[in-house]
Design a protein around this motif. Structure first.
Motif, short mmCIF file in Angstrom:
data_model
loop_
_atom_site.label_atom_id
_atom_site.label_comp_id
_atom_site.label_asym_id
_atom_site.label_seq_id
_atom_site.Cartn_x
_atom_site.Cartn_y
_atom_site.Cartn_z
N LEU A 53 0.87 -1.20 0.00
CA LEU A 53 0.00 0.00 0.00
C LEU A 53 0.89 1.23 0.00
O LEU A 53 1.63 1.48 0.94
CB LEU A 53 -0.88 0.01 1.25
CG LEU A 53 -1.81 -1.20 1.36
CD1 LEU A 53 -2.38 -1.30 2.76
CD2 LEU A 53 -2.93 -1.08 0.36
N SER A 104 -2.99 4.17 -4.73
CA SER A 104 -2.89 3.00 -5.59
C SER A 104 -2.41 1.82 -4.78
O SER A 104 -1.72 1.96 -3.78
CB SER A 104 -1.92 3.28 -6.75
OG SER A 104 -0.63 3.56 -6.25
N LEU A 105 -2.77 0.68 -5.26
CA LEU A 105 -2.37 -0.56 -4.61
C LEU A 105 -1.32 -1.24 -5.47
O LEU A 105 -1.54 -1.50 -6.65
CB LEU A 105 -3.61 -1.48 -4.49
CG LEU A 105 -3.32 -2.90 -4.01
CD1 LEU A 105 -3.08 -2.89 -2.51
CD2 LEU A 105 -4.43 -3.85 -4.35
N THR A 106 -0.19 -1.47 -4.90
CA THR A 106 0.86 -2.19 -5.62
C THR A 106 0.99 -3.56 -4.99
O THR A 106 1.13 -3.68 -3.78
CB THR A 106 2.21 -1.44 -5.48
OG1 THR A 106 2.01 -0.09 -5.90
CG2 THR A 106 3.27 -2.08 -6.34
N GLY A 107 0.96 -4.60 -5.81
CA GLY A 107 1.03 -5.94 -5.24
C GLY A 107 1.34 -6.96 -6.29
O GLY A 107 1.64 -6.64 -7.44
N ARG A 108 1.30 -8.25 -5.87
CA ARG A 108 1.59 -9.33 -6.80
C ARG A 108 0.49 -10.35 -6.73
O ARG A 108 0.17 -10.85 -5.66
CB ARG A 108 2.93 -10.01 -6.45
CG ARG A 108 4.13 -9.13 -6.71
CD ARG A 108 5.43 -9.86 -6.37
NE ARG A 108 6.59 -9.06 -6.75
CZ ARG A 108 7.06 -8.03 -6.05
NH1 ARG A 108 6.49 -7.69 -4.92
NH2 ARG A 108 8.11 -7.35 -6.48
N MET A 125 6.98 -12.64 -10.58
CA MET A 125 5.75 -12.01 -11.05
C MET A 125 5.91 -10.50 -11.02
O MET A 125 6.46 -9.96 -10.05
CB MET A 125 4.61 -12.45 -10.11
CG MET A 125 3.24 -12.21 -10.71
SD MET A 125 1.90 -12.69 -9.61
CE MET A 125 2.07 -14.47 -9.69
N ASN A 126 5.47 -9.81 -12.10
CA ASN A 126 5.61 -8.35 -12.15
C ASN A 126 4.63 -7.71 -11.19
O ASN A 126 3.49 -8.18 -11.02
CB ASN A 126 5.32 -7.84 -13.57
CG ASN A 126 6.39 -8.25 -14.53
OD1 ASN A 126 7.56 -8.37 -14.16
ND2 ASN A 126 6.00 -8.49 -15.78
N ILE A 136 1.83 -5.18 -9.85
CA ILE A 136 0.69 -4.52 -10.50
C ILE A 136 0.31 -3.31 -9.68
O ILE A 136 0.59 -3.25 -8.48
CB ILE A 136 -0.51 -5.47 -10.64
CG1 ILE A 136 -0.85 -6.10 -9.28
CG2 ILE A 136 -0.26 -6.55 -11.67
CD1 ILE A 136 -2.24 -6.58 -9.19
N SER A 137 -0.29 -2.35 -10.35
CA SER A 137 -0.73 -1.14 -9.66
C SER A 137 -2.19 -0.89 -10.00
O SER A 137 -2.54 -0.76 -11.17
CB SER A 137 0.15 0.03 -10.11
OG SER A 137 -0.16 1.18 -9.34
N LEU A 138 -2.99 -0.88 -8.97
CA LEU A 138 -4.44 -0.67 -9.18
C LEU A 138 -4.83 0.65 -8.53
O LEU A 138 -4.50 0.89 -7.37
CB LEU A 138 -5.25 -1.80 -8.54
CG LEU A 138 -5.01 -3.21 -9.11
CD1 LEU A 138 -5.58 -4.27 -8.17
CD2 LEU A 138 -5.64 -3.34 -10.48
N THR A 139 -5.53 1.49 -9.26
CA THR A 139 -5.98 2.76 -8.69
C THR A 139 -7.05 2.51 -7.63
O THR A 139 -7.92 1.64 -7.80
CB THR A 139 -6.52 3.69 -9.78
OG1 THR A 139 -7.12 4.84 -9.14
CG2 THR A 139 -7.61 3.03 -10.63
N MET A 140 -6.92 3.27 -6.57
CA MET A 140 -7.89 3.10 -5.47
C MET A 140 -9.14 3.97 -5.67
O MET A 140 -10.03 3.97 -4.82
CB MET A 140 -7.22 3.50 -4.13
CG MET A 140 -6.04 2.61 -3.76
SD MET A 140 -6.54 0.93 -3.39
CE MET A 140 -6.66 1.00 -1.62
#
Lengths: 129, 371
Positions: free
Chosen positions: A76, A85-89, B1-2, B4-8
């Motif tokens: 986070l 934005s959420l950065t994760g795998r 694994m790359n 990822i970025s998800l907008t909140m």
């Protein structure tokens, strides 16, 4: 010395246990509505649907709390105003993202509760519901 | 694994909109739960629902309001403020879950109590109804006994008095023919004649009353019998501005009755209604069939002064009258009651003082067609 310390995770455990208890009670409530055949009236049927949705919501909330503990702080990042934005795998990130939108479950739950109460009230007042 | 970025952003929108909707619907739910309880304050189910909804209301307000407060505090840079608030609201939510859950676990017991109370209420109501029916039957039996005893007494007394009265009236009328039309003697004899005729009327009514046991039944058309009586009374009533409204059923099922006695009953009820109306008014006469198809109902409704509650139970008693002396014997309704009972029927009255009265005669429909 008789008093016990309550450090960090105990608050989360208490909260999770409360979710479990709430889930159980909504399940029992739904069962009793079915057993006493109250759901033959539309008003009570909608209240039962609300109880079932609250069970789903509780499961969602418990899962989110657990994921927040498992995922590292690096997942986070950012601030609210700049576009949080959420950065994760992988799968956990998507799951957490989706489960965070718990209002998609609890808003229909309260709407069904309202419709159920309104139906019961209109029936009591002798008006068409 | 790359990564990822998800907008909140979608989460933020759902959170804010969802919280606002939760607050609105929480108020609506509480309003309706309160309305249910106000409508029936002693119903334990509505009391239970109010407790449940109140608990959920506290939870919703605590959670939803705190979520909206979160965005306000963070946008103002008060991150530590939000940190404190979330601890408190999180704790409140925990407690409310437990309270609402505990309330829910009582539902089955509450519902059981509610069902038991409803059953007890029904049993009490049924018991009251049975007591009322028994009291009504006892009253009717007492009335029937009273009439039977009086019938026997009346027959004996009437026969003994009738002949001497006839002699007194006859000789009075003979003397009147010999005396001049004007003068004190003529006036005195007219008084004797008038009062003797009153006595004869009372004796005739008593004899009719006592003879109510002798009935000759034949197939009868009740609408026709009513129309015959109407043809006699209608014109006279209209002179005093008392109008008759007829609502007779087109076809009445077969009924066996004594036509003379039925005409007597109808005449009594018409006269009763007419005398109850002081001044202009209406008498509505109707015939119909009861919903169960077992009885014909002949109804006489007047717009008279009505019958006070303290005397309504006496109106079928022999000699009971509210009219001045000389204006009635008080036997009309008793005779009518006896005749209807003799036809295996019933006669009932409803009255509202100041508005009017309705007399209804119930006669059983013949089960086999008359020949």
């Amino acid at each position: 010395m008789a008093l016990q310390l309550h450090l960090a995770p105990s608050g989360l455990y208490a909260h999770q246990l409360a979710h479990v208890f709430f889930t159980f009670s909504m399940g029992i409530f739904s069962y009793w509505l079915q057993k006493n055949r109250l759901i033959e009236q539309k008003g009570w049927r909608y209240i039962q649907i609300s109880a079932l949705l609250l069970i789903l919501w509780n499961i969602d909330a418990m899962a989110v709390h657990m994921l927040e503990v498992w995922m590292s702080d690096d997942a986070l990042s950012g601030t609210v105003l700049s576009g949080y934005s959420l950065t994760g795998r992988g799968f956990l990130s998507y799951l957490y993202y989706f489960l965070k939108m718990d209002h998609l479950i609890c808003v229909p739950a309260i709407i069904f509760l309202f419709i159920g109460l309104r139906r019961l009230r209109l029936k009591k007042e002798g008006k068409p519901g | 694994m790359n990564p990822i970025s998800l907008t909140m952003a979608p989460l933020k929108i759902v959170d804010i909109a969802g919280s606002a909707l939760m607050i609105i619907f929480a108020f609506l739910c509480l309003h309706d739960a309160l309305a249910l309880k106000r409508k029936d304050p002693r119903n334990v189910i509505w009391i239970y629902l109010l407790w449940l909804v109140s608990g959920l209301f506290i939870f919703v307000i605590s959670r939803a309001a705190s979520h909206l407060l979160k965005y306000t505090l963070i946008s103002m840079g008060h991150f530590s403020g939000w940190d404190h608030v979330r601890q408190v609201t999180g704790s409140i939510n925990t407690i409310v879950f437990v309270i609402v859950g505990a309330i829910t676990l009582f539902f089955q017991r509450v519902y059981h109590i509610y069902r038991q109370m409803a059953e007890d209420r029904d049993n009490i109501w049924r018991g009251n109804k049975e007591i009322t029916m028994r009291k009504t039957m006892e009253r009717q039996l007492r009335q029937a006994d009273k009439l039977a005893s009086l019938g026997q007494l009346s027959a004996g007394v009437a026969h003994e008095i009738n002949n001497p009265l006839g002699l007194i009236l006859g000789y009075t009328q003979l003397i009147l023919k010999e005396v001049e039309d004007k003068g004190q003697l003529h006036e005195d004899l007219k008084v004797i004649e008038r009062h003797t005729m009153n006595c004869k009327k009372i004796v005739e009514d008593l004899l009719k009353f006592s003879r109510a046991m002798d009935t000759t039944k034949t197939p009868a058309n009740l609408n026709e019998l009513l129309s015959e009586v109407l043809s006699v009374v209608e014109a006279n009533f209209e002179k005093d501005k008392v109008y008759i409204v007829k609502q007779l059923a087109g076809e009445l099922p077969p009924h066996t009755a004594d036509p003379d006695k039925m005409r007597q009953v109808f005449m009594n009820l018409f006269m009763n209604a007419y005398q109850a109306i002081e001044g202009p008014g209406t008498i509505t006469v109707s015939t119909s069939i009861t919903p169960d198809g077992q009885h014909i109902v002949i109804s006489f409704a007047d717009t008279g002064s009505g019958i006070p509650n303290d005397i309504i139970h006496k109106i079928f008693d022999p000699f009971f009258t509210t009219k001045p002396i000389g204006m009635g014997t008080g036997l009309g309704l008793s005779v009518s009651y006896g005749i209807i009972k003799d036809h295996d029927g019933d006669i009932r009255v409803e009255s509202s003082p100041g508005i009017g009265s309705i007399f209804r005669a119930y006669l059983p429909i013949d089960k086999v067609p008359t020949e």
